[in-house]
Write an enzyme that holds these catalytic residues in place. Structure first.
Site, PDB file in Angstrom:
ATOM      1  N   GLU A   1       1.470   0.240  -4.555  1.00  0.00           N
ATOM      2  CA  GLU A   1       0.552   1.875  -5.318  1.00  0.00           C
ATOM      3  C   GLU A   1       1.695   2.229  -5.649  1.00  0.00           C
ATOM      4  O   GLU A   1       2.693   3.133  -4.513  1.00  0.00           O
ATOM      5  CB  GLU A   1      -0.003   2.581  -4.254  1.00  0.00           C
TER       6      GLU A   1
ATOM      7  N   ASP B   1       0.846  -1.412  -0.115  1.00  0.00           N
ATOM      8  CA  ASP B   1       0.082   0.104   0.020  1.00  0.00           C
ATOM      9  C   ASP B   1       1.157   1.521   0.015  1.00  0.00           C
ATOM     10  O   ASP B   1       1.484   1.061   0.640  1.00  0.00           O
ATOM     11  CB  ASP B   1      -1.046   0.440   1.085  1.00  0.00           C
TER      12      ASP B   1
END
Ligand code: CA
Length: 675
Positions: free
Chosen positions: A385, A356
């Site tokens: 990400e 993340d």
């Protein structure tokens, strides 16, 4: 990824763009420089070990003035049955204590005195088992947590990461609905139940995954997170789980008994084993980039200041948009991340990690993560990400950004290029994309098709999000059109095509996913899309009730045609390596776009995969995408072609008819032919 995050993905992108124009900042804020010379400790005995000599504790807390170890009989409430003053080991900043017995069944916390003040109790940062709500660490015998056959358990072997097909799911989304027919609803064990069906007799649960054919499930955060009260599970609580509390223990609410610290460990392993037995890998969503709490986090309560980043004035920096960010560029935090993923790979046989807000971490840490995991299992897939949710003291060139992916080995990033170009802007609900008739996105879709690699026919200056070929290998790119964040594809299509019928929207969904599943790179789909699931228009459902988030399995029979299409696409991709090339050179050589005047014929892309690309049994494959609302006529090169995808149907054996010369491609549809 969480409550504040949904509007930020582009903000991040922007942050990347904006800050890259600024002067490079110094490596670390003035405030954080004080931590550079802390002694560090990377032994494998941090916090707790049990051996035949007893139970041993070692807490890393270099600036502590005193440290107390509390031993408890219970997970919650009550006073410690024993309190021990720990001994400093000044060489490495740790504090130790030992008890002569194996304290299985007991619980412990640490208490640190810092700057003359006693901080609150903490289970430490390395608790591998915890009681309900994770306030006390538990001492359990891990040998007792292994399912039968665990020693032989192994996830699928992955030759190239472009062979992976990711299915992103939340435990409750997948099984909470009464229509799932699953007994252990919302639990790890849901994925161990075979033979479950919907009221219409369609397969659900793990049988559904097998039927669909995905290679890996990516489970939303399953480490112990903060937001769900594990002592009150009847309260219908739901959370995505992007609020980490104990990074190295499973979340209690996904177990059948959060109060028994062994249960969650055992049941998570049973889930992994069941998926592995079905040939499916397990990828964990990991959120090392921030903690749920600031001063109250276990990081702060063990080594105040160290694990988080700050601005020069000592304020927490907040690149996560959640109040803080962690400091992977400091040795003890870097080692922590690396050791934590290694632990999950070793102890739980995890097959991949999705980071993340990965760009909060530095590229060096991510490279070490991938290298260390490769030693354990070369099939482990790491992606993340490639953006942040706000500015960070970490210099742009050190961030694990999408734009820096070429500096990382064996790490992939999500392509927001393909995502936004195909369906329209992620946060502007009404905006349309290539698959829904908005012109001007053709070149950006092509960036996705070639997995953001350098290609002689792709003009990156026309890219919407990216202006240069940032990937040097297709193994660096994850292609998708939707995930848990933002509107589901179904809701996006309903909002951006308000006057269309669901049938037209389903055609657009098929086209969008055909682009995802035939593009170079690794495809990624969100659970339930294959049966056209929605979330009732809620774009940020991180704490919405099950009535919004749970997949209604009635949809599987209602939208059986969608399911068959997805299943067919997955089979097509698996059988045809041309869609899974492994190098940028291969793509540049074997993928040839047809020249189309996008000004006059918008929303049309056509390309050929030639010369049995990547060893394919089909010598030539022609792929045509028509995202417009009108039929388009396309001239096939001379000869006879057989259709594998046509008019919303897929057949991996290409028996959907023979075509030659001028062919018509239906509105919002793909045509894939081969010879
Ligand atoms: Ca929890």
């Amino acid at each position: 990824m969480n409550k504040t995050m949904t509007l930020l993905s582009t903000a991040l992108l922007m942050a990347g763009v904006v800050t890259s124009c600024q002067k490079a900042t110094t490596a670390r804020s003035a405030y954080d420089k004080q931590f550079e010379n802390y002694p560090t400790y990377n032994g494998d005995d941090l916090e707790l070990t049990v051996d035949n000599k007893g139970t041993h504790f070692r807490l890393w807390s270099p600036k502590a003035e005193e440290v107390i170890l509390n031993l408890y009989d219970t997970e919650l409430n009550g006073e410690p049955y024993k309190t021990i003053s720990m001994t400093a080991d000044p060489n490495n900043g740790t504090w130790t204590a030992s008890e002569a017995e194996q304290l299985y069944g007991k619980y412990y916390t640490f208490k640190v005195k810092h700057d003359g003040k006693w901080l609150a109790e903490t289970p430490g940062v390395w608790a591998k088992a915890v009681g309900a709500n994770g306030k006390r660490a538990a001492i359990i015998d891990f040998a007792q947590t292994n399912p039968e056959g665990w020693d032989q358990d192994k996830g699928p072997e992955v030759k190239n990461f472009t062979d992976v097909i990711v299915y992103e799911m939340h435990h409750r989304d997948f099984s909470m609905s009464p229509t799932s027919g699953i007994a252990n609803k919302g639990k790890f064990l849901a994925l161990t139940e075979e033979g479950t069906t919907s009221p219409d007799g369609e397969k659900t649960g793990i049988d559904h995954l097998k039927e669909l054919g995905v290679t890996h499930v990516h489970i939303l955060p399953s480490y112990d997170y903060n937001s769900v009260d594990e002592t009150n599970l009847q309260n219908n609580t739901y959370n995505w789980g992007y609020d980490p509390q104990n990074y190295n223990a499973p979340e209690g609410s996904y177990s059948t008994n959060p109060s028994n610290p062994t249960t969650r460990v055992k049941e998570m392993k049973e889930m992994v084993k069941a998926l592995h037995d079905a040939g499916i890998g397990v990828i964990m969503d990991v959120v090392y980039n921030h903690t749920a709490e600031n001063d109250g986090s276990n990081f702060e309560l063990t080594a105040p200041g160290y694990y988080h980043r700050h601005w020069d004035d000592g304020r927490y920096s907040d690149a996560s948009g959640c109040g803080n960010e962690t400091a992977s560029d400091l040795q003890q935090m870097r080692d922590y991340i690396i050791n934590s993923v290694k632990y999950w790979a070793d102890e739980y046989h995890i097959d991949g990690f999705r980071f993340d807000l990965m760009a909060i971490h530095d590229t060096e840490t991510m490279n070490q993560v991938a290298a260390e995991l490769k030693k354990i299992n070369p099939s482990i897939f790491v992606y993340g990400e490639g953006w942040t949710a706000g500015d960070s003291p970490l210099p742009v060139e050190q961030r694990a950004l999408k734009e820096n992916v070429a500096k990382m080995t064996d790490i992939a990033v999500f392509s927001d290029d393909l995502r936004d170009a195909v369906k329209g802007h992620y946060s502007n609900a009404e905006d349309r994309g290539f698959a829904t008739g908005k012109p001007g996105n053709e070149e950006t879709v092509k960036i996705g098709i070639v997995a953001a690699t350098d290609h002689p026919q792709v003009d990156y200056s026309k890219g919407n999000n990216s202006k240069f070929p940032y990937a040097t290998s297709p193994e660096m790119i994850v292609n998708y059109v939707s995930c848990h964040d933002d509107l589901t594809l179904t809701d996006k299509l309903r909002k951006s095509m308000p006057d269309a019928t669901d049938e037209e929207r389903m055609a657009a969904a098929k086209l969008a996913q055909t682009i995802v599943l035939t593009s170079q790179g690794t495809p990624f789909i969100f659970a339930g899309e294959e049966i056209f699931r929605d979330k009732k228009g809620v774009h940020n459902s991180y704490q919405s009730p099950d009535s919004i988030n749970a997949i209604d399995w009635h949809l599987k029979s209602a939208n059986r045609d969608q399911m068959d299409y997805y299943k067919g696409l997955i089979a097509l991709r698996k059988e045809h390596p041309a869609f899974r090339m492994t190098t940028a050179d291969q793509i540049a050589k074997h993928l040839v776009f047809d020249k189309i005047d996008s000004e006059n014929t918008p929303n049309l892309i056509s390309y050929t995969l030639k010369d049995s690309a990547n060893g394919d049994s089909w010598s030539e494959i022609k792929v045509i995408f028509n995202g417009s609302g009108e039929a388009r006529t396309v001239e096939l090169p001379e000869g006879t072609w057989e259709a594998a995808v046509k008019d919303g149907k897929v057949d991996p054996n290409a028996s959907l008819g023979t075509l030659s010369g001028s062919v018509t491609v239906a509105p919002r549809s793909a045509l894939i032919v081969k010879r």
